[in-house]
Motif scaffolding. Structure first.
Motif, PDB file in Angstrom:
ATOM      1  N   ASP A  14      37.894  35.355  36.163  1.00 47.40           N
ATOM      2  CA  ASP A  14      38.777  35.567  37.322  1.00 47.40           C
ATOM      3  C   ASP A  14      38.344  34.764  38.546  1.00 47.40           C
ATOM      4  OD1 ASP A  14      40.744  37.280  36.244  1.00 47.40           O
ATOM      5  OD2 ASP A  14      39.351  38.968  36.322  1.00 47.40           O
ATOM      6  N   HIS A  64      46.130  32.642  38.694  1.00 47.55           N
ATOM      7  CA  HIS A  64      44.666  32.621  38.852  1.00 47.55           C
ATOM      8  C   HIS A  64      43.947  32.094  37.614  1.00 47.55           C
ATOM      9  CE1 HIS A  64      44.824  36.662  36.888  1.00 47.55           C
ATOM     10  NE2 HIS A  64      43.596  36.368  36.490  1.00 47.55           N
ATOM     11  N   HIS A 111      42.879  33.524  29.508  1.00 45.31           N
ATOM     12  CA  HIS A 111      42.339  34.881  29.325  1.00 45.31           C
ATOM     13  C   HIS A 111      43.422  35.958  29.454  1.00 45.31           C
ATOM     14  CE1 HIS A 111      41.812  34.764  33.776  1.00 45.31           C
ATOM     15  NE2 HIS A 111      41.886  36.088  33.712  1.00 45.31           N
ATOM     16  N   HIS A 112      44.647  35.546  29.870  1.00 51.15           N
ATOM     17  CA  HIS A 112      45.781  36.479  29.811  1.00 51.15           C
ATOM     18  C   HIS A 112      46.805  36.008  28.775  1.00 51.15           C
ATOM     19  CE1 HIS A 112      44.523  39.070  33.068  1.00 51.15           C
ATOM     20  NE2 HIS A 112      44.243  38.010  33.807  1.00 51.15           N
ATOM     21  N   LYS A 140      40.781  33.940  41.236  1.00 50.83           N
ATOM     22  CA  LYS A 140      41.203  34.967  42.207  1.00 50.83           C
ATOM     23  C   LYS A 140      40.497  34.792  43.561  1.00 50.83           C
ATOM     24  CE  LYS A 140      42.513  38.835  39.240  1.00 50.83           C
ATOM     25  NZ  LYS A 140      42.158  40.193  38.800  1.00 50.83           N
TER      26      LYS A 140
END
Ligand SMILES: [Fe+2]
Length: 282
Positions: free
Chosen positions: A143, A183, A207-208, A146
């Motif tokens: 992340d 992100h 990762h998503h 972010k």
């Protein structure tokens, strides 16, 4: 300046990725090198050595005698645990601050990152993944986008919220629509600028599960599942955690038994408590 150009200009505000963590990953990804080569990297860093020895001598471990060297630390707590603690320390720098745009108080993104890395590592062991340190580190820093995107999300929160609530966008789809980049994409760009391996860049960027190929890539699927478990448990999930897409096909691909899930979650809780206690001890 467009939002994306402005975002890229902000990347240099990040603390650079640790050289030691980078060396550990390089050794981990080389099949001709062993865990002992990783121990060598740690031994030659005085700051890491002193932190490690202090932690081993903390009340948490209550060892029968004083630990005085890295080799003794490895003997008492094991190389695997030593490497995880070093990677957590080395990757933590950018993750501690609060993230207003994502609704995360100080320390929450760090907690989310560490917990999902611990879960991912346990899943990686169950699935006998080849590169556990790469998976652990990818889960820890996935992340990173972010950190840069936070202010932009904060400034455009009403528009993002509208898309999520009224148009049923996921948080990440709304980031992309309103800001021009999400992100995960931004994280992959940062990973590229930090000269990470193509595998690390792929995991962070997906990762998503933006790319269908990620759904059957074991390492990426494990990092995704670590994130989902962490969000489900409400650990540092912020405002976007409940607006993520859930991919049942990834769950099927990983084929983790309910018993294994329970064990992973229970052990990860214990390990998180240990990490927090050890970090407080030094
Ligand atoms: Fe994410």
């Amino acid at each position: 300046m467009s939002a994306v150009k402005e975002l890229l200009a902000n990347i240099k505000e990040l603390k650079p990725f640790s050289q030691v963590a980078s060396q550990i990953l390089t050794v981990s990804e080389d099949p001709d090198r062993s865990m002992n080569d990783i121990a060598e990297i740690i031994v030659y860093d005085p700051s890491i050595t002193s932190t490690l020895i202090k932690r081993c001598n903390s009340a948490y471990y209550s060892l029968p005698r004083q630990v005085e060297s890295v080799q003794e630390a490895i003997t008492y707590i094991g190389l695997d645990e030593v490497v995880s603690l070093v990677l957590i320390d080395q990757c933590s720098g950018n993750f501690v601050k609060k993230q207003d745009g994502y609704g995360l108080y100080e320390g929450e993104l760090w907690k989310h990152s560490v917990f999902s890395a611990i879960v991912a590592k346990k899943l990686a062991k169950i699935k006998k993944a080849e590169n556990i340190n790469l998976i652990f580190t990818a889960a820890m820093i996935k992340d990173i986008g972010k950190i840069i995107l936070d202010r932009f999300v904060s400034d455009r929160y009403k528009k993002i919220n509208y898309l999520i609530n009224e148009k049923k966008y996921s948080f990440m789809e709304a980031e992309k629509k309103i800001i021009g980049v999400n992100h995960a994409e931004l994280g992959a760009l940062i990973a590229k600028m930090w000269n990470f391996s193509s595998k690390m860049i792929f995991i962070i960027g997906n990762h998503h599960m933006s790319d269908e190929k990620a759904k059957t890539d074991l390492d990426t699927a494990i990092v995704y599942m670590g994130d989902i478990i962490c969000n489900t448990m409400g650990i540092g999930c912020g405002v976007d955690g409940m607006s993520c897409r859930f991919h049942n096909d990834v769950m099927e691909f990983l084929d983790i038994t309910p018993d294994d899930f329970q064990i992973v979650i229970a052990e990860s809780y214990q390990e998180m408590e240990k990490v927090e206690a050890l970090i407080k001890a030094v």
